[in-house]
Design a protein around this motif. Structure first.
Motif, PDB file in Angstrom:
ATOM      1  N   PHE A 197     -54.916  15.600 -78.115  1.00 20.10           N
ATOM      2  CA  PHE A 197     -53.702  15.673 -77.297  1.00 20.10           C
ATOM      3  C   PHE A 197     -52.833  14.421 -77.437  1.00 20.10           C
ATOM      4  O   PHE A 197     -51.633  14.514 -77.698  1.00 20.10           O
ATOM      5  N   PRO A 198     -53.402  13.219 -77.250  1.00 20.59           N
ATOM      6  CA  PRO A 198     -52.567  12.031 -77.446  1.00 20.59           C
ATOM      7  C   PRO A 198     -52.046  11.881 -78.870  1.00 20.59           C
ATOM      8  O   PRO A 198     -50.905  11.456 -79.081  1.00 20.59           O
ATOM      9  N   PHE A 250     -60.294  20.200 -71.801  1.00 21.12           N
ATOM     10  CA  PHE A 250     -59.052  20.734 -72.367  1.00 21.12           C
ATOM     11  C   PHE A 250     -57.921  20.634 -71.343  1.00 21.12           C
ATOM     12  O   PHE A 250     -56.824  20.150 -71.642  1.00 21.12           O
ATOM     13  N   ARG A 251     -58.195  21.078 -70.126  1.00 28.93           N
ATOM     14  CA  ARG A 251     -57.174  21.053 -69.073  1.00 28.93           C
ATOM     15  C   ARG A 251     -56.830  19.622 -68.657  1.00 28.93           C
ATOM     16  O   ARG A 251     -55.668  19.262 -68.491  1.00 28.93           O
ATOM     17  N   LYS A 252     -57.865  18.787 -68.505  1.00 30.42           N
ATOM     18  CA  LYS A 252     -57.625  17.399 -68.089  1.00 30.42           C
ATOM     19  C   LYS A 252     -56.853  16.624 -69.166  1.00 30.42           C
ATOM     20  O   LYS A 252     -55.908  15.879 -68.855  1.00 30.42           O
ATOM     21  N   LEU A 272     -49.118  14.130 -70.676  1.00 28.02           N
ATOM     22  CA  LEU A 272     -47.776  13.882 -70.146  1.00 28.02           C
ATOM     23  C   LEU A 272     -47.512  12.383 -70.008  1.00 28.02           C
ATOM     24  O   LEU A 272     -46.364  11.927 -70.129  1.00 28.02           O
ATOM     25  N   GLY A 273     -48.578  11.619 -69.778  1.00 28.97           N
ATOM     26  CA  GLY A 273     -48.427  10.167 -69.674  1.00 28.97           C
ATOM     27  C   GLY A 273     -47.934   9.539 -70.960  1.00 28.97           C
ATOM     28  O   GLY A 273     -47.151   8.569 -70.936  1.00 28.97           O
ATOM     29  N   TYR A 274     -48.354  10.098 -72.118  1.00 26.89           N
ATOM     30  CA  TYR A 274     -47.933   9.541 -73.409  1.00 26.89           C
ATOM     31  C   TYR A 274     -46.445   9.803 -73.662  1.00 26.89           C
ATOM     32  O   TYR A 274     -45.774   8.999 -74.324  1.00 26.89           O
ATOM     33  N   MET A 285     -49.508   0.405 -75.099  1.00 27.75           N
ATOM     34  CA  MET A 285     -49.450   1.094 -73.812  1.00 27.75           C
ATOM     35  C   MET A 285     -50.271   2.383 -73.832  1.00 27.75           C
ATOM     36  O   MET A 285     -50.899   2.754 -72.833  1.00 27.75           O
ATOM     37  N   SER A 286     -50.279   3.061 -74.980  1.00 25.71           N
ATOM     38  CA  SER A 286     -51.040   4.310 -75.110  1.00 25.71           C
ATOM     39  C   SER A 286     -52.535   4.049 -75.027  1.00 25.71           C
ATOM     40  O   SER A 286     -53.281   4.832 -74.434  1.00 25.71           O
TER      41      SER A 286
END
Length: 473
Positions: free
Chosen positions: A294-295, A412-414, A420-422, A446-447
């Motif tokens: 995800f990230p 997966f959900r978490k 969204l933070g990235y 930051m990531s």
């Protein structure tokens, strides 16, 4: 050697195979330019297809069989001799076909000096025997050897590549790194195994061919993409496509490391009929995939312009859409690797694997001829997407017949929510800096901070938490 040690050394191996070349790549692209990079990559893609033909299914069959017989020295010697002999026959055949192509195919004759260099890679690949070392789980040797050779390769690039006409020297140095590795590997293997006189066991022929057809058919659309793109369009278009996909493959390789380590381990568990432990490992694989993918997708997609500018300069700006699409492919290819390499191959679902690969080859070739001719490098990427989706769909249907697994875990959900933070971090760094290097540096720092806090306090996956504890953070 334990599973954790194997994973650690495998990640070290991945670093040697990809991070060092990634350091070299910006220098090479600027010195050689998109066209000459495209020429080298075009020739290498064709050579690589001949290598795959010579290898057939040995990379998978070898790991599977060596892992099953590594505790019995007599059986190990016999299996190794059989597999190496089978590989030798196909290597001779592939080499003869390549030589004929160099003489009789006009496009090959134009770059015959490069193809002759590539021929040495094809021949010596027989002695690379990475499948043997992975089968006996000697990942420490593979990692340390790779680091040494890659460092020497990197230094050589900076010494000998100084102008755009040095693309033949660049290709020669790249091939030499494979040739030297092959000779070191075959001599080092004598400490663990011997080539013995034995009657050839024909039982290896069928899986060798079936698994080989899977690899060839799956690779057909990717190597066909590059080969056909170089024929109907310029080598510069090949340079755009291969640069974008190379960055993608470097990132995917870090997850492939986890996959390749688990494959022999799952084969051993299957021999003991420990289905429960297999399901646990597969669920952990999905968890690790989602946590990292995800990230990577979010950051890679948003930073594509800056990444290409840093690596290739302004000449590679046309490749930005290709790289963005490639990042969107990461989840598809990651799930596909789990299903095919960690499940279908250990379960010896060779027939289903072959059927899946035939589907992918038919879809890839039929679409590729139209899309590449009309949309050049973008057509290659679009073909790639459709093919990977076809492979994934077929793999899901096949795996569901073999074993019942969970595809979408809590992670997966978490992980999806934490992604969204990235996005917020990207826009914060974009407002802070206009310089692409500083923007990328700030975003990565930051990531990493957000990755740490989101995994420690929100996702809380056990493997990642243990990694933090080992790193004492």
């Amino acid at each position: 050697m334990g599973l954790k040690s194997n994973i650690g050394y495998s990640y070290l191996l991945t670093a040697a195979n990809y991070i060092i070349p990634l350091i070299i790549f910006p220098y090479v692209t600027r010195v050689l330019g998109a066209e000459n990079i495209g020429i080298c990559n075009w020739v290498d893609s064709i050579i690589q297809y001949f290598v795959m033909f010579s290898m057939m299914g040995i990379s998978t069959l070898g790991i599977r069989e060596i892992a099953s017989h590594k505790d019995n020295q007599t059986d190990l010697n016999t299996v190794f001799t059989n597999l190496l002999s089978l590989n030798a026959i196909t290597t001779v055949l592939a080499s003869l076909i390549l030589v004929c192509c160099i003489f009789f195919v006009p496009e090959f004759r134009e770059y015959k000096s490069l193809f002759y260099i590539g021929l040495s890679k094809l021949i010596t690949n027989l002695f690379l025997i990475e499948w043997f070392y992975k089968g006996i789980e000697d990942f420490k040797y593979i990692a340390l050897r790779s680091i040494a050779i890659k460092i020497i390769y990197g230094i050589s690039i900076f010494i000998f590549i100084t102008e755009s006409d040095d693309y033949e020297i660049y290709f020669l140095l790249t091939v030499l790194s494979v040739v030297i590795t092959a000779f070191i590997n075959i001599f080092h293997s004598l400490k663990f195994v011997k080539i013995v006189r034995t009657r050839f066991n024909v039982k290896y022929i069928k899986p060798f061919i079936v698994l080989g057809c899977y690899i060839l058919l799956n690779a057909m659309y990717s190597t066909f993409n590059i080969g056909y793109l170089g024929i109907v369009h310029s080598k510069t278009q090949v340079g755009y496509y291969t640069t974008a996909t190379k960055i993608f493959l470097i990132i995917l390789s870090f997850y492939s490391t986890w996959t390749s380590v688990l494959m022999p381990r799952i084969s051993a568990l299957l021999n003991n009929k420990d289905i429960g432990m297999i399901k646990q490992l597969i669920e952990k694989s999905f968890n690790i995939l989602y946590i990292f993918i995800f990230p990577l997708v979010v950051i890679g997609y948003l930073l594509s312009p800056e990444i290409l500018y840093i690596i290739g300069g302004e000449e590679f700006i046309p490749a930005i859409p290709l790289l963005k699409i490639s990042f969107l492919m990461l989840p598809i290819c990651g799930i596909e690797q789990i299903l095919v390499i960690q499940l279908m191959m250990p379960f010896k679902a060779d027939k289903q694997i072959l059927i899946n690969s035939i589907i992918s080859a038919v879809v890839g070739l039929s679409l590729g001829i139209f899309l590449i001719k009309n949309y050049a490098s973008m057509g290659s990427v679009l073909t790639w997407i459709v093919v990977e989706l076809s492979v994934l769909t077929a793999s899901v249907l096949s795996v569901n017949k073999i074993i019942n697994i969970r595809y979408f875990t809590n992670e997966f959900r978490k992980s999806g929510a934490c992604a969204l933070g990235y996005i917020a971090i990207y826009y914060a760094s974009a407002l802070s800096f206009y310089n692409p290097v500083w923007k990328v540096a700030l975003l990565l720092i930051m990531s990493l901070i957000w990755f740490y806090f989101s995994n420690k306090y929100i996702i809380k996956e056990s493997t990642v938490i243990q990694l933090f504890k080992k790193m004492k953070i």
